[in-house]
Design a protein around this motif. Structure first.
Motif, short mmCIF file in Angstrom:
data_model
loop_
_atom_site.label_atom_id
_atom_site.label_comp_id
_atom_site.label_asym_id
_atom_site.label_seq_id
_atom_site.Cartn_x
_atom_site.Cartn_y
_atom_site.Cartn_z
N TYR A 226 -1.23 -3.43 -10.30
CA TYR A 226 -1.43 -2.15 -9.61
C TYR A 226 -2.90 -1.73 -9.57
O TYR A 226 -3.66 -2.02 -10.50
CB TYR A 226 -0.63 -1.03 -10.31
CG TYR A 226 0.85 -1.29 -10.37
CD1 TYR A 226 1.69 -0.89 -9.34
CD2 TYR A 226 1.43 -1.93 -11.46
CE1 TYR A 226 3.06 -1.13 -9.38
CE2 TYR A 226 2.79 -2.18 -11.52
CZ TYR A 226 3.60 -1.77 -10.47
OH TYR A 226 4.95 -2.02 -10.53
N PHE A 227 -3.24 -1.06 -8.49
CA PHE A 227 -4.54 -0.39 -8.37
C PHE A 227 -4.29 1.05 -7.95
O PHE A 227 -3.49 1.30 -7.03
CB PHE A 227 -5.42 -1.05 -7.30
CG PHE A 227 -5.89 -2.43 -7.65
CD1 PHE A 227 -6.87 -2.63 -8.62
CD2 PHE A 227 -5.37 -3.54 -7.00
CE1 PHE A 227 -7.32 -3.90 -8.94
CE2 PHE A 227 -5.81 -4.82 -7.30
CZ PHE A 227 -6.78 -5.00 -8.28
N TYR B 287 6.88 4.15 4.40
CA TYR B 287 6.95 5.62 4.33
C TYR B 287 5.68 6.19 3.69
O TYR B 287 5.75 7.15 2.94
CB TYR B 287 8.23 6.06 3.61
CG TYR B 287 9.42 5.35 4.19
CD1 TYR B 287 9.82 5.61 5.51
CD2 TYR B 287 10.09 4.35 3.48
CE1 TYR B 287 10.86 4.90 6.08
CE2 TYR B 287 11.13 3.65 4.05
CZ TYR B 287 11.51 3.93 5.36
OH TYR B 287 12.54 3.22 5.94
N GLY B 288 4.55 5.58 4.04
CA GLY B 288 3.29 6.04 3.50
C GLY B 288 2.18 6.20 4.53
O GLY B 288 1.24 6.96 4.31
N VAL C 167 0.88 -7.05 -5.44
CA VAL C 167 -0.07 -6.00 -5.84
C VAL C 167 0.34 -4.68 -5.22
O VAL C 167 0.58 -4.60 -4.01
CB VAL C 167 -1.50 -6.37 -5.39
CG1 VAL C 167 -2.47 -5.25 -5.75
CG2 VAL C 167 -1.95 -7.67 -6.03
N GLY C 168 0.42 -3.63 -6.03
CA GLY C 168 0.70 -2.29 -5.54
C GLY C 168 -0.57 -1.45 -5.52
O GLY C 168 -1.35 -1.49 -6.48
N VAL C 169 -0.76 -0.71 -4.45
CA VAL C 169 -1.93 0.16 -4.31
C VAL C 169 -1.44 1.57 -3.97
O VAL C 169 -0.67 1.74 -3.01
CB VAL C 169 -2.87 -0.34 -3.19
CG1 VAL C 169 -4.06 0.61 -3.01
CG2 VAL C 169 -3.35 -1.76 -3.48
N ASP C 170 -1.86 2.57 -4.73
CA ASP C 170 -1.45 3.94 -4.46
C ASP C 170 -2.47 4.89 -5.10
O ASP C 170 -2.92 4.62 -6.22
CB ASP C 170 -0.05 4.21 -5.02
CG ASP C 170 0.60 5.43 -4.40
OD1 ASP C 170 1.63 5.28 -3.71
OD2 ASP C 170 0.08 6.55 -4.59
N PRO C 171 -2.82 5.99 -4.43
CA PRO C 171 -3.78 6.93 -5.03
C PRO C 171 -3.17 7.87 -6.06
O PRO C 171 -3.90 8.58 -6.76
CB PRO C 171 -4.29 7.72 -3.81
CG PRO C 171 -3.15 7.70 -2.85
CD PRO C 171 -2.48 6.37 -3.05
N SER C 172 -1.83 7.90 -6.16
CA SER C 172 -1.16 8.83 -7.07
C SER C 172 -0.94 8.18 -8.44
O SER C 172 -0.15 7.24 -8.58
CB SER C 172 0.19 9.27 -6.49
OG SER C 172 0.97 9.92 -7.48
N LYS C 173 -1.61 8.70 -9.45
CA LYS C 173 -1.43 8.18 -10.81
C LYS C 173 0.00 8.39 -11.30
O LYS C 173 0.55 7.55 -12.02
CB LYS C 173 -2.41 8.87 -11.76
CG LYS C 173 -3.87 8.53 -11.50
CD LYS C 173 -4.79 9.27 -12.47
CE LYS C 173 -6.26 8.96 -12.18
NZ LYS C 173 -7.16 9.70 -13.08
N GLY C 174 0.60 9.50 -10.89
CA GLY C 174 1.97 9.79 -11.30
C GLY C 174 2.96 8.77 -10.76
O GLY C 174 3.82 8.26 -11.50
N VAL D 151 0.85 -1.19 0.00
CA VAL D 151 0.00 0.00 0.00
C VAL D 151 0.88 1.24 0.00
O VAL D 151 1.96 1.24 0.59
CB VAL D 151 -0.94 -0.01 1.23
CG1 VAL D 151 -1.81 1.24 1.27
CG2 VAL D 151 -1.83 -1.26 1.21
N ALA D 152 0.41 2.31 -0.66
CA ALA D 152 1.24 3.50 -0.88
C ALA D 152 2.53 3.05 -1.56
O ALA D 152 3.63 3.41 -1.14
CB ALA D 152 1.51 4.25 0.43
N CYS D 153 2.36 2.26 -2.61
CA CYS D 153 3.51 1.59 -3.25
C CYS D 153 4.45 2.56 -3.94
O CYS D 153 5.59 2.21 -4.23
CB CYS D 153 3.02 0.54 -4.24
SG CYS D 153 2.17 1.19 -5.70
N GLY D 154 3.99 3.79 -4.22
CA GLY D 154 4.87 4.77 -4.85
C GLY D 154 5.41 4.28 -6.17
O GLY D 154 4.67 3.80 -7.03
#
Length: 236
Positions: A103-104, A125-126, A82-89, A56-59
């Motif tokens: 990824y999600f 660090y998230g 699986v990576g999860v992060d709200p930042s598309k960038g 989570v907050a995979c960056g």
């Protein structure tokens, strides 16, 4: 939610230079912290075969890569990461670096996975960037299998710093933002780092929050003048 959206937007802005800034600021020491976190988690989980790890907050995906590499070193058959992060960038950079992972784009409080889907869930660090932290810990518990592990690496607030701790605070508050700001051309984003640590939880409070979310603490250790803290907890 406005604060959360602002944090996500900030990470979108610094995504292209994030890896370079991190390596320079940490002088590469974060690699040893990540390696230690993976190895200990595999030791505590004590399974030769792991179906799914969620970061989570995979960056930009570095922790996911550590999970994969350390699974090979530890002789563990690892299925999906699986990576999860709200930042598309940030996820965009991660997909370019590590296209084999899944990824999600989603928040820590709304992980698009069914109940009891993951063996291990990490957030490096998230967690201090999650505004609704207790809700996120509850979501971590939901996603994990019974006996599954949550692995947290984070910069924690130190209420009673030693002399070394004061040196750490000077570096984090005065030196680090200038380095990160120079590399990223976004000083505000890296001034956010020390303020986010100051506004964040102590180690003891973080442990209490995990226990409230129905986790049992199995390991706690701070590294490098207490710059970084590792917590591992098991879902009851």
């Amino acid at each position: 939610m406005e604060k959360q959206e602002k944090i996500v937007s900030m990470f979108d802005d610094i995504a292209p230079t994030y890896d370079t800034a991190n390596r320079v600021m940490s002088m590469g020491v974060d690699k040893s912290w990540r390696r230690k976190a993976c190895d200990l988690a595999y030791e505590f989980y004590a399974q030769n075969s792991i179906e799914k790890i969620v970061d989570v907050a995979c960056g930009t995906g570095d922790m996911m890569d550590f999970w994969k590499k350390r699974s090979l070193s530890n002789g563990i058959a690892l299925g999906e990461i699986v990576g999860v992060d709200p930042s598309k960038g940030m996820v965009g950079v991660a997909r370019e670096k590590y296209p084999k992972f899944n990824y999600f784009i989603s928040t820590a409080t709304n992980i698009p996975l069914p109940d009891a889907a993951a063996d291990i869930l990490s957030i490096t660090y998230g967690i201090r960037n999650v505004v609704e932290r207790q809700e996120a810990l509850g979501e971590f518990n939901r996603v994990l299998k019974k006996g599954g592990l949550v692995v947290i690496l984070e910069f924690m607030k130190n209420e009673n710093p030693s002399l070394l701790g004061k040196i750490r605070d000077f570096y984090m508050n005065k030196i680090l933002p200038k380095i990160g700001g120079f590399i990223s051309k976004n000083l505000e984003a890296y001034e956010y780092l020390p303020s986010s640590i100051e506004d964040f939880s102590t180690v003891e409070n973080m442990k209490k929050e995990l226990e409230t979310a129905d986790f049992e603490i199995v390991y706690t250790k701070s590294f490098s003048m207490d710059i970084s803290t590792l917590l591992i907890a098991r879902k009851k």
